[in-house]
Design a protein around this motif. Structure first.
Motif, PDB file in Angstrom:
ATOM      1  N   UNK A 211       0.830  -1.208   0.000  1.00 41.24           N
ATOM      2  CA  UNK A 211       0.000   0.000   0.000  1.00 41.24           C
ATOM      3  C   UNK A 211       0.864   1.258   0.000  1.00 41.24           C
ATOM      4  N   UNK A 212       1.908   1.268   0.825  1.00 35.29           N
ATOM      5  CA  UNK A 212       2.781   2.437   0.878  1.00 35.29           C
ATOM      6  C   UNK A 212       3.502   2.623  -0.453  1.00 35.29           C
ATOM      7  N   UNK A 213       3.908   1.521  -1.095  1.00 32.59           N
ATOM      8  CA  UNK A 213       4.563   1.620  -2.401  1.00 32.59           C
ATOM      9  C   UNK A 213       3.621   2.218  -3.434  1.00 32.59           C
ATOM     10  N   UNK A 214       2.359   1.813  -3.409  1.00 34.43           N
ATOM     11  CA  UNK A 214       1.389   2.390  -4.342  1.00 34.43           C
ATOM     12  C   UNK A 214       1.137   3.858  -4.023  1.00 34.43           C
ATOM     13  N   UNK A 215       1.037   4.182  -2.741  1.00 35.46           N
ATOM     14  CA  UNK A 215       0.863   5.577  -2.340  1.00 35.46           C
ATOM     15  C   UNK A 215       2.046   6.422  -2.796  1.00 35.46           C
ATOM     16  N   UNK A 216       3.262   5.867  -2.677  1.00 31.32           N
ATOM     17  CA  UNK A 216       4.458   6.596  -3.090  1.00 31.32           C
ATOM     18  C   UNK A 216       4.432   6.889  -4.582  1.00 31.32           C
ATOM     19  N   UNK A 217       3.950   5.910  -5.358  1.00 29.61           N
ATOM     20  CA  UNK A 217       3.873   6.101  -6.809  1.00 29.61           C
ATOM     21  C   UNK A 217       2.922   7.242  -7.154  1.00 29.61           C
ATOM     22  N   UNK A 218       1.720   7.224  -6.581  1.00 26.31           N
ATOM     23  CA  UNK A 218       0.743   8.256  -6.917  1.00 26.31           C
ATOM     24  C   UNK A 218       1.121   9.612  -6.321  1.00 26.31           C
ATOM     25  N   UNK A 219       1.803   9.588  -5.170  1.00 21.22           N
ATOM     26  CA  UNK A 219       2.317  10.840  -4.616  1.00 21.22           C
ATOM     27  C   UNK A 219       3.325  11.462  -5.572  1.00 21.22           C
ATOM     28  N   UNK A 220       4.257  10.645  -6.077  1.00 25.27           N
ATOM     29  CA  UNK A 220       5.267  11.156  -7.002  1.00 25.27           C
ATOM     30  C   UNK A 220       4.623  11.628  -8.304  1.00 25.27           C
ATOM     31  N   UNK A 221       3.656  10.858  -8.786  1.00 22.33           N
ATOM     32  CA  UNK A 221       2.972  11.229 -10.027  1.00 22.33           C
ATOM     33  C   UNK A 221       2.238  12.553  -9.859  1.00 22.33           C
ATOM     34  N   UNK A 222       1.540  12.719  -8.731  1.00 19.35           N
ATOM     35  CA  UNK A 222       0.812  13.967  -8.482  1.00 19.35           C
ATOM     36  C   UNK A 222       1.775  15.143  -8.380  1.00 19.35           C
ATOM     37  N   UNK A 224       4.719  15.459  -9.781  1.00 19.98           N
ATOM     38  CA  UNK A 224       5.257  15.802 -11.091  1.00 19.98           C
ATOM     39  C   UNK A 224       4.209  16.489 -11.958  1.00 19.98           C
ATOM     40  N   UNK A 225       2.963  16.048 -11.846  1.00 26.38           N
ATOM     41  CA  UNK A 225       1.902  16.716 -12.606  1.00 26.38           C
ATOM     42  C   UNK A 225       1.731  18.156 -12.150  1.00 26.38           C
ATOM     43  N   UNK A 226       1.807  18.386 -10.833  1.00 26.58           N
ATOM     44  CA  UNK A 226       1.704  19.755 -10.323  1.00 26.58           C
ATOM     45  C   UNK A 226       2.865  20.611 -10.805  1.00 26.58           C
ATOM     46  N   UNK A 227       4.056  20.005 -10.853  1.00 24.51           N
ATOM     47  CA  UNK A 227       5.220  20.762 -11.307  1.00 24.51           C
ATOM     48  C   UNK A 227       5.122  21.091 -12.792  1.00 24.51           C
ATOM     49  N   UNK A 228       4.598  20.151 -13.578  1.00 24.65           N
ATOM     50  CA  UNK A 228       4.404  20.432 -14.998  1.00 24.65           C
ATOM     51  C   UNK A 228       3.391  21.553 -15.193  1.00 24.65           C
ATOM     52  N   UNK A 229       2.354  21.527 -14.384  1.00 22.06           N
ATOM     53  CA  UNK A 229       1.346  22.574 -14.471  1.00 22.06           C
ATOM     54  C   UNK A 229       1.944  23.932 -14.137  1.00 22.06           C
ATOM     55  N   UNK A 230       2.759  23.972 -13.084  1.00 18.40           N
ATOM     56  CA  UNK A 230       3.412  25.225 -12.712  1.00 18.40           C
ATOM     57  C   UNK A 230       4.374  25.689 -13.799  1.00 18.40           C
ATOM     58  N   UNK A 253      10.685  15.554  -9.896  1.00 13.12           N
ATOM     59  CA  UNK A 253      10.918  15.483 -11.331  1.00 13.12           C
ATOM     60  C   UNK A 253      11.653  16.707 -11.843  1.00 13.12           C
ATOM     61  N   UNK A 254      12.000  17.642 -10.967  1.00 16.13           N
ATOM     62  CA  UNK A 254      12.718  18.838 -11.396  1.00 16.13           C
ATOM     63  C   UNK A 254      14.190  18.697 -11.063  1.00 16.13           C
ATOM     64  N   UNK A 255      15.022  18.893 -12.049  1.00 16.18           N
ATOM     65  CA  UNK A 255      16.459  18.893 -11.818  1.00 16.18           C
ATOM     66  C   UNK A 255      16.791  20.073 -10.915  1.00 16.18           C
ATOM     67  N   UNK A 256      17.582  19.833  -9.872  1.00 17.48           N
ATOM     68  CA  UNK A 256      17.852  20.894  -8.908  1.00 17.48           C
ATOM     69  C   UNK A 256      18.677  22.026  -9.502  1.00 17.48           C
ATOM     70  N   UNK A 257      19.254  21.825 -10.680  1.00 18.48           N
ATOM     71  CA  UNK A 257      20.067  22.875 -11.284  1.00 18.48           C
ATOM     72  C   UNK A 257      19.339  23.607 -12.400  1.00 18.48           C
ATOM     73  N   UNK A 258      18.130  23.159 -12.750  1.00 19.93           N
ATOM     74  CA  UNK A 258      17.376  23.804 -13.818  1.00 19.93           C
ATOM     75  C   UNK A 258      15.927  23.934 -13.398  1.00 19.93           C
ATOM     76  N   UNK A 259      15.138  24.563 -14.224  1.00 19.38           N
ATOM     77  CA  UNK A 259      13.707  24.649 -13.971  1.00 19.38           C
ATOM     78  C   UNK A 259      12.926  23.759 -14.915  1.00 19.38           C
ATOM     79  N   UNK A 260      13.620  22.954 -15.701  1.00 21.18           N
ATOM     80  CA  UNK A 260      12.946  22.109 -16.680  1.00 21.18           C
ATOM     81  C   UNK A 260      12.400  20.838 -16.070  1.00 21.18           C
ATOM     82  N   UNK A 261      11.439  20.234 -16.749  1.00 21.93           N
ATOM     83  CA  UNK A 261      10.865  18.976 -16.321  1.00 21.93           C
ATOM     84  C   UNK A 261      11.659  17.832 -16.937  1.00 21.93           C
ATOM     85  N   UNK A 262      11.872  16.788 -16.147  1.00 22.89           N
ATOM     86  CA  UNK A 262      12.582  15.629 -16.671  1.00 22.89           C
ATOM     87  C   UNK A 262      11.817  15.015 -17.830  1.00 22.89           C
ATOM     88  N   UNK A 263      12.521  14.277 -18.641  1.00 22.52           N
ATOM     89  CA  UNK A 263      11.937  13.607 -19.794  1.00 22.52           C
ATOM     90  C   UNK A 263      10.713  12.810 -19.363  1.00 22.52           C
TER      91      UNK A 263
END
Length: 674
Positions: A211-222, A224-230, A253-263
């Motif tokens: 359950x925690x592994x699944x939560x971690x996946x959706x947490x990370x996905x959410x 990254x989606x928020x970061x893409x939106x921003x 999903x953001x490189x700490x040296x840039x503001x771009x989104x990872x592939x």
């Protein structure tokens, strides 16, 4: 009371690889802690000792932004890291607090709730460590798996759905900060809340890891989606509603040296938060002191099972709590003696000049009549009776079976390895063929079912024809049993409710008040059905509730959906409420996960905990391992087991491609290198 412990993260250490060290605090100094009720005198300003804790939190003035004690405690972390750094030692991660929910422990402790741990991270620990040690990971929770889902539901909640001011803090410049900015992963321990027995340690909570592994996946996905939106909003030149201070988000999903989104093609799985098993040990005493090969070997097998199950569920690594202890499992100032893979017996070394059973730093002395059984055996008897190599005893150490079982992982499953889908499936000999029960026989094999005990989770696995999957319908109960040391049958059955923390049905004594009662409702059967088609309807709870199956989260991880799904109670019209029950074989079989119908022999059997025969596979290519693929096979039964190692082929109805046929002796573990 911050301790540093090294472990095998994602497989192991050594072989010239960099040791990853995790530092874990047990208690702040007494002057930072609230007085402990029942221990400290009335009207004192702080605790008198580090042992124990006030509840629901231990720090004197809480964990809010103005707490000078929380700030001081966070600075202790910083000083600890500085001290190690001055000796050229880097700490890879810290956990916020050891066992923050274990409020009754007699050893050093400090209670936190999910909200107070979040505040401590957000206002104090996170900003301080990110400023000076941005590469040190911060792991939250660090307690038994029972409560991990509750904690992470809170800590990983979507802040966008709750705009209350307390969800965000601010730094000295007035910029808004979020506790999630500092959380790099989750630490979990293998102990059970069930007391006083330690026989459940390492046996419970693996579905919660799923359950925690699944939560971690959706947490990370959410995230990254928020970061893409921003990012899109910035590209459009939209005015930002608020400024967020930038911290080093190493697992975002953001490189700490840039503001771009990872592939976008990068796998989210590779950027998920760290999930780490940080503590496992057997209590009480040592196998050497107890002097029973069954106890010593049982502990080794429990290690093997727990490591296999946790890595398959999504854990990134495993830390064995103790590597070396003294003969009774110390030193320990509160007599909480536990076991270790290696026991130090320097007085038995060939070079020893004097006899000293207990080391000087062990304050505990044996009471009258208390003995260490291993001391009364020669090294040769210990070798034949307990499996302890005499040559190591000559060197002053006892190497126990746990060492070798754990070594099958730490030696061959190297850092950087990833789990592969692997499961001990059904026997290829036909629909009624079983690993431990020959065709035409009805008695289960495998030997005594030591999982038939109160508190064990009831699950479903591929059928193996063993005592761990043998049930008798008697007195309106689904019963099974184990034999105690006197050969007496101890009966256990299903509880009449789902455990709130673990999410499934547990076993209980057949005479207990919480034992479930079932009415067997017969369903229509086809000509191909050899067993009765039934539903097990409860009689003690609300109407129309039956025994069914709760699928594992994250698709079952590397075991897939059939590897340990939980038995639950659900509406009787649910498709998983249909079972095939044979009073002859004692099997309770479900076709819930069958994709081609019963003729494919892909059913699962109701199981006490987990089956005797288990396996795990790992992709070790690109690591320091000796092979590209490692397969670990574990047999906990008293019978030898034949097995076929095969890989799936394209086409659902095509038989698997066989790689090798082999066998594994009773009570043993094997590693296969491909």
């Amino acid at each position: 009371a911050i301790v540093a412990q090294g472990g095998m993260y994602a497989g192991g250490t050594s072989y010239g690889e960099r040791l990853k060290i995790v530092a874990t605090p047990w208690s702040p100094p007494p002057w930072m802690k609230k007085p402990i009720p029942g221990v400290d005198k009335n009207n004192v300003s702080h605790a008198s000792r580090m042992d124990g804790t006030a509840t629901p939190e231990c720090l004197k003035d809480g964990t809010g932004p103005e707490s000078k004690y929380a700030l001081s405690w966070a600075n202790y972390f910083h000083s600890f890291l500085n001290a190690y750094k001055s000796h050229g030692i880097d700490i890879w991660a810290v956990t916020v607090q050891n066992a923050p929910v274990n409020v009754d422990a007699q050893w050093e402790g400090c209670a936190f709730s999910p909200s107070s741990e979040e505040e401590f991270i957000m206002h104090h620990l996170g900003p301080i460590l990110r400023e000076s040690y941005p590469d040190v990971n911060i792991l939250v929770y660090d307690a038994n798996r029972e409560h991990a889902v509750e904690w992470m539901n809170y800590l990983w909640r979507d802040r966008n759905l709750d705009e209350k001011e307390e969800n965000l803090g601010s730094d000295g410049d007035g910029d808004r900060i979020n506790a999630l900015d500092f959380m790099d992963g989750v630490a979990m321990q293998w102990y059970s809340d069930a007391k006083p027995s330690h026989m459940l340690d390492g046996a419970l909570g693996t579905p919660n890891m799923h359950r925690v592994a699944e939560m971690a996946y959706f947490y990370q996905k959410r995230k990254e989606e928020n970061m893409k939106k921003e990012e899109k909003e910035r590209e459009k030149g939209l005015e930002e509603q608020e400024t967020t201070k930038s911290y080093n988000l190493r697992h975002s999903s953001i490189d700490s040296t840039t503001t771009g989104i990872m592939d976008d093609n990068d796998s989210i799985m590779e950027r998920m938060p760290i999930l780490l098993d940080t503590e496992a040990t057997h209590c009480s005493s040592t196998g050497y002191a107890i002097g029973d090969i069954d106890v010593s070997w049982y502990r080794a097998e429990r290690n093997g099972h727990a490591i296999l199950a946790q890595l398959a569920a999504g854990s990134n690594g495993w830390i064995e709590y103790n590597m070396v202890l003294d003969p009774i499992g110390g030193p320990n100032h509160v007599e909480n003696f536990c076991d270790a893979p290696i026991v130090a017996v320097p007085h038995r070394a060939q070079s020893a000049v004097e006899f000293q059973l207990m080391p000087d730093f062990e304050h505990y002395q044996l009471k009258e009549g208390e003995v260490i059984m291993g001391e009364y055996e020669t090294k040769f008897t210990l070798g034949s009776k307990m499996g302890y190599p005499p040559s190591y005893i000559d060197a002053g150490i006892v190497v126990q079976p746990m060492f070798y079982y754990t070594g099958h992982f730490s030696r061959y499953v190297r850092p950087g390895s990833t789990p592969l889908m692997a499961l001990v499936g059904e026997s290829p000999g036909g629909a009624m063929s079983r690993t431990f029960r020959p065709v035409g026989k009805t008695s289960p094999g495998g030997g005594n079912n030591n999982n038939a005990r109160e508190g064990i989770e009831v699950t479903v696995w591929p059928c193996e024809g063993s005592t761990r999957q043998h049930w008798t319908m008697a007195n309106e109960q689904l019963q099974t049993y184990r034999l105690n040391g006197y050969g007496e049958q101890l009966c256990v059955t299903l509880r009449d409710s789902v455990d709130v923390s673990l999410g499934g049905i547990l076993l209980t004594d057949c005479k207990a008040d919480d034992a479930a009662s079932f009415t067997v409702v017969t369903e229509p059967k086809t000509d191909s059905d050899e067993a009765d088609v039934v539903k097990f309807m409860t009689t003690k709870r609300r109407a129309n509730e039956c025994l069914g199956i709760e699928p594992l989260a994250n698709g079952g991880g590397a075991y897939g959906p059939r590897g340990g799904a939980q038995a639950v109670l659900l509406p009787c019209d649910h498709e998983s409420a249909i079972w095939h029950y044979s009073s002859k074989t004692g099997e309770v079989v479900s076709q819930y996960f069958s994709w081609d119908g019963p003729e494919t022999n892909s059913g699962v059997c109701l199981t006490t905990g987990w089956p005797f025969l288990q396996a795990g596979a790992f992709d070790t290519s690109g690591t320091s391992a000796e092979s590209d693929v490692v397969v670990v096979v574990l047999n906990e039964s008293s019978d030898d087991a034949n097995f076929v190692l095969a890989t799936p082929t394209s086409g659902q109805r095509q038989p698997p491609s066989s790689l090798l046929k082999s066998s594994i002796p009773a009570h043993s573990v094997q590693t296969i290198l491909l």
